[in-house]
Write an enzyme that holds these catalytic residues in place. Structure first.
Site, PDB file in Angstrom:
ATOM      1  CG  ASP A 220      69.394   5.766  26.910  1.00 13.91           C
ATOM      2  OD1 ASP A 220      70.365   6.409  26.489  1.00 13.91           O
ATOM      3  OD2 ASP A 220      69.426   4.549  27.104  1.00 13.91           O
TER       4      ASP A 220
ATOM      5  CG  HIS B 299      73.280   3.703  17.112  1.00 17.51           C
ATOM      6  ND1 HIS B 299      74.632   3.779  17.384  1.00 17.51           N
ATOM      7  CD2 HIS B 299      72.678   3.482  18.304  1.00 17.51           C
ATOM      8  CE1 HIS B 299      74.835   3.592  18.678  1.00 17.51           C
ATOM      9  NE2 HIS B 299      73.667   3.420  19.272  1.00 17.51           N
TER      10      HIS B 299
ATOM     11  CG  HIS C 129      73.102   8.907  24.107  1.00 20.86           C
ATOM     12  ND1 HIS C 129      74.345   8.626  24.625  1.00 20.86           N
ATOM     13  CD2 HIS C 129      72.214   8.227  24.876  1.00 20.86           C
ATOM     14  CE1 HIS C 129      74.220   7.812  25.647  1.00 20.86           C
ATOM     15  NE2 HIS C 129      72.936   7.556  25.837  1.00 20.86           N
ATOM     16  CG  LEU C 130      72.033  16.087  21.928  1.00 20.68           C
ATOM     17  CD1 LEU C 130      72.191  17.568  22.247  1.00 20.68           C
ATOM     18  CD2 LEU C 130      70.816  15.875  21.032  1.00 20.68           C
ATOM     19  NE  ARG C 131      74.730   8.464  19.232  1.00 20.57           N
ATOM     20  CZ  ARG C 131      74.729   7.589  20.214  1.00 20.57           C
ATOM     21  NH1 ARG C 131      75.511   7.740  21.263  1.00 20.57           N
ATOM     22  NH2 ARG C 131      73.947   6.525  20.171  1.00 20.57           N
TER      23      ARG C 131
ATOM     24  CE  LYS D 261      75.570   6.921  32.244  1.00 22.07           C
ATOM     25  NZ  LYS D 261      75.013   6.914  30.909  1.00 22.07           N
TER      26      LYS D 261
ATOM     27  CG  ASN E 234      77.896   7.672  25.055  1.00 19.85           C
ATOM     28  OD1 ASN E 234      77.291   8.738  24.917  1.00 19.85           O
ATOM     29  ND2 ASN E 234      77.390   6.509  24.690  1.00 19.85           N
TER      30      ASN E 234
ATOM     31  CG  HIS F 284      74.978   2.017  31.639  1.00 18.30           C
ATOM     32  ND1 HIS F 284      74.476   2.303  30.388  1.00 18.30           N
ATOM     33  CD2 HIS F 284      74.779   0.684  31.817  1.00 18.30           C
ATOM     34  CE1 HIS F 284      74.000   1.200  29.836  1.00 18.30           C
ATOM     35  NE2 HIS F 284      74.172   0.209  30.673  1.00 18.30           N
TER      36      HIS F 284
ATOM     37  CG  HIS G 293      69.518   3.884  31.046  1.00 12.84           C
ATOM     38  ND1 HIS G 293      70.110   2.948  31.847  1.00 12.84           N
ATOM     39  CD2 HIS G 293      70.494   4.365  30.253  1.00 12.84           C
ATOM     40  CE1 HIS G 293      71.386   2.876  31.546  1.00 12.84           C
ATOM     41  NE2 HIS G 293      71.654   3.721  30.593  1.00 12.84           N
TER      42      HIS G 293
ATOM     43  CB  ALA H 183      72.642  -1.002  22.251  1.00 15.46           C
TER      44      ALA H 183
ATOM     45  CG  HIS I 158      70.121   9.108  29.858  1.00 16.00           C
ATOM     46  ND1 HIS I 158      70.726   8.268  30.765  1.00 16.00           N
ATOM     47  CD2 HIS I 158      70.644   8.778  28.651  1.00 16.00           C
ATOM     48  CE1 HIS I 158      71.579   7.466  30.138  1.00 16.00           C
ATOM     49  NE2 HIS I 158      71.539   7.753  28.837  1.00 16.00           N
TER      50      HIS I 158
HETATM   51  C1  NCD Z   1      73.431   4.323  24.246  1.00 18.91           C
HETATM   52  C2  NCD Z   1      74.250   4.847  23.055  1.00 18.91           C
HETATM   53  O1  NCD Z   1      74.012   4.392  21.933  1.00 18.91           O
HETATM   54  O2  NCD Z   1      75.096   5.723  23.252  1.00 18.91           O
HETATM   55  N1  NCD Z   1      72.774   3.114  23.847  1.00 18.91           N
HETATM   56  C3  NCD Z   1      71.688   2.559  24.427  1.00 18.91           C
HETATM   57  O3  NCD Z   1      71.306   1.462  24.034  1.00 18.91           O
HETATM   58  N2  NCD Z   1      71.029   3.164  25.383  1.00 18.91           N
HETATM   59  C4  NCD Z   1      74.333   4.148  25.414  1.00 18.91           C
HETATM   60  C5  NCD Z   1      73.612   3.908  26.698  1.00 18.91           C
HETATM   61  O4  NCD Z   1      72.985   4.793  27.280  1.00 18.91           O
HETATM   62  O5  NCD Z   1      73.670   2.773  27.194  1.00 18.91           O
HETATM   63 ZN    ZN Z   2      72.192   6.494  27.358  1.00 14.79          ZN
END
Ligand code: NCD
Ligand code: ZN
Length: 343
Positions: free
Chosen positions: A244, A248, A18-20, A99, A44, A138, A172, A260, A16
């Protein structure tokens, strides 16, 4: 010298992540691809990944950002309840799963599903079930923030019962209730992050506010953390590591209206080794970060061995590339294990 403690991990997987995109992807991609064999990549983006063109183009950008490493990005599609069977059949071999986000529940999920009612989701879920495409969820309601995951349990149950052939991954997980549910339905699996094995709400908001530990789902109570940790330390076969890690930029974390997400990619393996060593469970770590996921998702990966050594590592205060930056968990602190070599 000579009696240093070392530990080897084979084909670690982050299920899980996030690579943006753009420069942030170029910054954070290699921080995972260096030490992991593969990762399940979240869809996302803005806009979310909902077409084959967008999916394949994103996968190419990831591969380009991580091209120096032996690394497999397993990409996912953003769930919509009106995907046709033909569309899913066509995209099936390009994705590891789909997802699902309830609308507005977390970062960039505004176009998620507005109702978790089984009938509302049935068209896409029936096709996924027939095609053998796993569903990653989620799992949070819109309720009181500490109760959101617990309140989602009946929804997981109704989906598990309605679609017995569908592999459902509770993403998560943060509560003891989710751990309990894992053993109740054959088709339910879960990922757990590093930070939820380590922190509780106290670490986020019990003293001075810690924005870099603020994430969704929010960290919970000590008894929840204990349940998660016990399941991870015994490498519960239906539980996988999924960081996860959610970068940011610093100015979006250290501000009014903190985004978050906890950024853990560059320290994940070292801190996992530290944690499993502390509990005398190092013999279970390879299952937790690799073989469980390989079995659940039926993955084949080329060899990659990460050798870690018990030696202090000072976590950088910030990671930067061009105009992007991100503050990692434990920024500026010292952890007791380091990456020694990667083969
Ligand atoms: C994630 C994100 O920033 O894309 N943020 C997080 O707090 N985990 C999104 C997510 O997995 O809920
Ligand atoms: Zn996530």
């Amino acid at each position: 010298m000579g009696n240093e403690m070392v530990f080897e991990l084979n084909e670690p997987l982050d299920m899980h992540l996030h690579l943006r995109d753009a420069d942030m992807l170029k910054l954070v991609g290699p921080l995972t691809s260096k030490t992991f064999s593969g990762a399940l990549i979240m869809p996302n983006l803005v806009p979310p990944v909902t077409t084959k063109e967008a999916l394949l183009a994103y996968k190419e950008r990831i591969k380009e950002a991580c091209k120096d490493d032996n690394f497999e990005p397993f990409v996912t599609l953003f769930f919509k309840n009106d995907y046709s069977y033909e569309f899913l059949e066509d995209i099936k071999n390009d994705i590891i799963g789909i997802k699902l986000y309830p609308a507005g529940i977390t970062t960039n999920s505004e176009t998620g599903v507005s109702s978790m009612n089984v009938e509302n989701l049935r068209p896409t879920l029936e096709s996924m079930s027939k095609l053998g495409i796993p569903l990653c969820i989620h799992g949070e309601t819109n309720g009181f923030v500490m109760d959101r995951e617990k309140e989602f349990m009946p929804i997981y149950e109704s989906l598990a019962v309605a679609f017995p052939d569908l592999k459902i991954i509770m993403e998560h997980i943060t509560t003891k209730e989710a751990i309990e549910l894992l053993d109740k339905y054959d088709n339910l699996y879960a990922t757990v992050t590093l930070h939820h094995l380590l922190i509780t709400l106290d670490d986020v908001a019990g003293g001075m506010l810690a924005p870099h530990l603020f994430c969704k789902p929010i960290a919970k109570r000590p008894e929840d953390r204990t349940a998660l940790l016990n399941a991870a330390l015994k490498a519960h076969p239906k539980l996988m590591f999924g960081s996860d890690s959610a970068p940011h930029p610093k100015h979006k974390k250290e501000c009014c209206g903190c985004a978050a997400g906890v950024f853990t990619s560059p320290i994940a393996l070292q801190v996992l080794v530290e944690l499993f060593e502390k509990h005398n469970c190092l013999d279970k770590l390879n299952a937790f970060v690799s073989t469980n996921a390989k079995k659940i998702y039926d993955l084949n990966l080329t060899n990659k061995t990460i050798k870690l050594i018990k030696k202090d590592f000072v976590v950088p205060a910030i990671y930067e590339y061009k105009n992007e930056n991100v503050v990692p968990m434990y920024a500026g602190e010292t952890i007791s294990w380091s990456i020694e070599s990667i083969n």
